[in-house]
Enzyme design. Structure first.
Site, PDB file in Angstrom:
ATOM      1  N   GLY A 148       1.398   2.780  -3.653  1.00 33.40           N
ATOM      2  CA  GLY A 148       0.087   1.810  -3.954  1.00 33.40           C
ATOM      3  C   GLY A 148      -1.158   1.425  -3.005  1.00 33.40           C
ATOM      4  O   GLY A 148      -0.800   0.983  -1.456  1.00 33.40           O
ATOM      5  N   GLN A 183      -7.835  -2.679   2.049  1.00 37.04           N
ATOM      6  CA  GLN A 183      -6.735  -2.018   3.081  1.00 37.04           C
ATOM      7  C   GLN A 183      -7.451  -0.538   3.449  1.00 37.04           C
ATOM      8  O   GLN A 183      -6.454  -0.786   4.609  1.00 37.04           O
ATOM      9  CB  GLN A 183      -5.102  -1.292   2.389  1.00 37.04           C
ATOM     10  CG  GLN A 183      -4.500  -2.483   1.123  1.00 37.04           C
ATOM     11  CD  GLN A 183      -3.471  -2.174   1.192  1.00 37.04           C
ATOM     12  OE1 GLN A 183      -3.095  -1.425  -0.571  1.00 37.04           O
ATOM     13  NE2 GLN A 183      -2.069  -2.183   1.518  1.00 37.04           N
ATOM     14  N   CYS A 224       4.671  -4.192   2.679  1.00 36.22           N
ATOM     15  CA  CYS A 224       3.074  -3.455   2.951  1.00 36.22           C
ATOM     16  C   CYS A 224       2.611  -3.028   3.793  1.00 36.22           C
ATOM     17  O   CYS A 224       2.533  -3.364   5.196  1.00 36.22           O
ATOM     18  CB  CYS A 224       2.044  -5.243   2.765  1.00 36.22           C
ATOM     19  SG  CYS A 224       0.304  -5.038   2.673  1.00 36.22           S
ATOM     20  N   LEU A 225       1.279  -1.981   3.748  1.00 35.43           N
ATOM     21  CA  LEU A 225       0.606  -0.950   5.088  1.00 35.43           C
ATOM     22  C   LEU A 225       0.068  -2.316   4.912  1.00 35.43           C
ATOM     23  O   LEU A 225       0.075  -1.371   6.934  1.00 35.43           O
ATOM     24  CB  LEU A 225       0.046  -0.248   3.735  1.00 35.43           C
ATOM     25  CG  LEU A 225       0.776   1.002   2.593  1.00 35.43           C
ATOM     26  CD1 LEU A 225      -0.215   1.873   2.087  1.00 35.43           C
ATOM     27  CD2 LEU A 225       2.551   1.769   3.596  1.00 35.43           C
ATOM     28  N   HIS A 271       0.786  -6.371  -6.941  1.00 36.34           N
ATOM     29  CA  HIS A 271       0.641  -6.059  -5.091  1.00 36.34           C
ATOM     30  C   HIS A 271      -0.886  -5.777  -5.306  1.00 36.34           C
ATOM     31  O   HIS A 271      -1.024  -7.037  -4.559  1.00 36.34           O
ATOM     32  CB  HIS A 271       1.897  -5.663  -4.748  1.00 36.34           C
ATOM     33  CG  HIS A 271       1.410  -5.409  -3.324  1.00 36.34           C
ATOM     34  ND1 HIS A 271       2.655  -5.889  -2.172  1.00 36.34           N
ATOM     35  CD2 HIS A 271       0.680  -4.789  -2.410  1.00 36.34           C
ATOM     36  CE1 HIS A 271       2.276  -5.302  -1.137  1.00 36.34           C
ATOM     37  NE2 HIS A 271       1.079  -4.742  -1.013  1.00 36.34           N
ATOM     38  N   GLU A 272      -1.623  -4.818  -5.848  1.00 33.70           N
ATOM     39  CA  GLU A 272      -2.727  -4.069  -5.559  1.00 33.70           C
ATOM     40  C   GLU A 272      -3.604  -5.117  -5.844  1.00 33.70           C
ATOM     41  O   GLU A 272      -4.691  -5.658  -5.064  1.00 33.70           O
ATOM     42  CB  GLU A 272      -2.448  -3.386  -5.978  1.00 33.70           C
ATOM     43  CG  GLU A 272      -2.063  -1.818  -5.579  1.00 33.70           C
ATOM     44  CD  GLU A 272      -2.295  -1.763  -3.767  1.00 33.70           C
ATOM     45  OE1 GLU A 272      -2.416  -2.288  -3.276  1.00 33.70           O
ATOM     46  OE2 GLU A 272      -0.331  -1.497  -3.249  1.00 33.70           O
ATOM     47  N   HIS A 281      -4.153  -8.182  -4.152  1.00 27.26           N
ATOM     48  CA  HIS A 281      -4.632  -7.594  -2.683  1.00 27.26           C
ATOM     49  C   HIS A 281      -6.492  -7.419  -3.016  1.00 27.26           C
ATOM     50  O   HIS A 281      -7.107  -8.110  -2.236  1.00 27.26           O
ATOM     51  CB  HIS A 281      -4.593  -6.355  -1.670  1.00 27.26           C
ATOM     52  CG  HIS A 281      -3.593  -5.812  -1.550  1.00 27.26           C
ATOM     53  ND1 HIS A 281      -3.767  -6.831  -0.040  1.00 27.26           N
ATOM     54  CD2 HIS A 281      -2.418  -5.034  -0.771  1.00 27.26           C
ATOM     55  CE1 HIS A 281      -2.422  -6.106   0.828  1.00 27.26           C
ATOM     56  NE2 HIS A 281      -1.804  -5.159   0.124  1.00 27.26           N
TER      57      HIS A 281
END
Length: 179
Positions: free
Chosen positions: A51, A56, A97-98, A139-140, A143
């Site tokens: 995702g 991000q 997380c990226l 999670h997204e 963000h």
């Protein structure tokens, strides 16, 4: 590296201002949006993620993309624009997380989640998720609201994870520090 539809962009790291504020609503469903979504998928795949939220990759827009399995192993590939999240029943599982590369921590999230919003053509959509997909939706959307998973952790653990992540070279097409 260019994919057939999009080019990977650098992943923004924790501490970059665009990651820590609520993202702007999307109002224009045009060719620029189509290209942004293609770049988001390319960026997510290049970083080996499931995702990715627009912020991000440094873009202040309420959009996320997913290619993520649910609790049954069925993959959902989707774009959600201006998402609204509904969820219930907490479960604890490992999360990463990226934008905080190389680190994971146990975090309670709801086992099921529903997200409504719009697709790339401006049509209303509703997606229901279980397991990892439900976690990914939450999670997204976090963000897009200016939160990273580490912001939900106790202060001491958050500081440890961020310090360890600072030593990690990052993921994907590179890292952007000043988006």
């Amino acid at each position: 590296m260019q994919t057939s539809a999009g080019a990977p962009r650098p992943i923004t790291r924790y501490g970059t201002p665009v990651l820590h504020r609520r993202c702007a609503e999307v109002t224009d469903f045009d060719d620029r949006l189509v290209q942004l979504v293609a770049d988001m998928f390319a960026s997510m795949y290049a970083a080996h993620g499931v995702g990715l939220a627009a912020n991000q990759i440094g873009v202040d827009a309420r959009i996320f993309v997913v290619d993520c399995p649910d609790a049954t192993g069925t993959h959902t590939v989707a774009t959600v624009i201006n998402p609204v999240l509904q969820h219930r029943e907490l479960v604890t599982d490992s999360e990463g997380c990226l934008s905080v590369p190389g680190q994971h921590a146990d975090l309670a999230r709801c086992a099921t989640a529903t997200v409504t919003g719009f697709d790339i053509d401006g049509q209303e959509i509703r997606l229901d998720g279980t397991g990892t997909l439900a976690r990914c939706f939450q999670h997204e959307v976090d963000h897009l609201d200016g939160l990273a998973y580490v912001d939900r952790l106790p202060t001491k653990l958050r500081k440890q994870i961020l310090a360890a992540s600072a030593e990690h070279p990052g993921v994907g097409a590179g890292t952007a520090q000043d988006a």
